[in-house]
Design a protein around this motif. Sequence first.
Motif, PDB file in Angstrom:
ATOM      1  N   ASN A   1       6.159   4.244   4.990  1.00 57.77           N
ATOM      2  CA  ASN A   1       6.953   3.673   6.084  1.00 57.77           C
ATOM      3  C   ASN A   1       8.398   3.439   5.659  1.00 57.77           C
ATOM      4  N   ARG A   2       8.591   2.951   4.421  1.00 62.02           N
ATOM      5  CA  ARG A   2       9.959   2.731   3.946  1.00 62.02           C
ATOM      6  C   ARG A   2      10.686   4.070   3.743  1.00 62.02           C
TER       7      ARG A   2
ATOM      8  N   GLY B   1       9.182  -3.149  -1.442  1.00 60.83           N
ATOM      9  CA  GLY B   1       9.611  -3.807  -0.206  1.00 60.83           C
ATOM     10  C   GLY B   1      10.374  -5.087  -0.456  1.00 60.83           C
ATOM     11  N   ILE B   2      10.932  -5.239  -1.661  1.00 61.70           N
ATOM     12  CA  ILE B   2      11.652  -6.457  -2.038  1.00 61.70           C
ATOM     13  C   ILE B   2      13.152  -6.206  -1.965  1.00 61.70           C
TER      14      ILE B   2
ATOM     15  N   THR C   1       0.845  -1.188   0.000  1.00 63.18           N
ATOM     16  CA  THR C   1       0.000   0.000   0.000  1.00 63.18           C
ATOM     17  C   THR C   1       0.886   1.246   0.000  1.00 63.18           C
ATOM     18  N   GLU C   2       0.267   2.361  -0.238  1.00 58.47           N
ATOM     19  CA  GLU C   2       1.018   3.614  -0.237  1.00 58.47           C
ATOM     20  C   GLU C   2       1.596   3.890   1.155  1.00 58.47           C
TER      21      GLU C   2
ATOM     22  N   VAL D   1      14.274   5.326   5.340  1.00 62.53           N
ATOM     23  CA  VAL D   1      15.349   6.021   4.611  1.00 62.53           C
ATOM     24  C   VAL D   1      15.719   7.304   5.357  1.00 62.53           C
ATOM     25  N   PHE D   2      14.712   8.058   5.745  1.00 61.44           N
ATOM     26  CA  PHE D   2      14.967   9.305   6.471  1.00 61.44           C
ATOM     27  C   PHE D   2      15.748   9.024   7.750  1.00 61.44           C
ATOM     28  N   ALA D   3      15.343   8.007   8.502  1.00 67.05           N
ATOM     29  CA  ALA D   3      16.028   7.673   9.757  1.00 67.05           C
ATOM     30  C   ALA D   3      17.462   7.216   9.479  1.00 67.05           C
TER      31      ALA D   3
END
Length: 126
Positions: A9-10, A70-71, A3-4, A14-16
């Motif tokens: 969340n991903r 998410g792969i 989902t979007e 990246v930001f973290a």
Amino acid sequence: MQTENDVRNRISVVFAEFGETQNKLAGGDSATQKRLNRQLSNNGAAITVDTLLLILNKHNDVSAEWLLRGIGDMRTLPAGMDAPEDAEIANLETTVETLSKMVAKYKARIDELEAMYLPEQKRNVG
């Protein structure tokens, strides 16, 4: 099915990982920052291709496949490398090749020295 919000969340991961913020990513452009804020808030506006490209271009070692689907791993690997083990194997192969060349060089020098000194020793003994 992704989902979007999974993509959001991903992006947060990246930001973290990179200490990124919406303001840093926007580069001080207030319109871009507002757009990012709308898109990246939970259940916000649809994430645009421009936003995804902005993230991927700034962090070019982030895998697009991971970000979108998410792969795989978050970070991409150097071209031609499928796994960290490949890098280790490549390093070992290089080391073996280098050592083989050194052994051949030393063997040739030993043969050279034997050819020079062994006949002399035989003459002195005999």
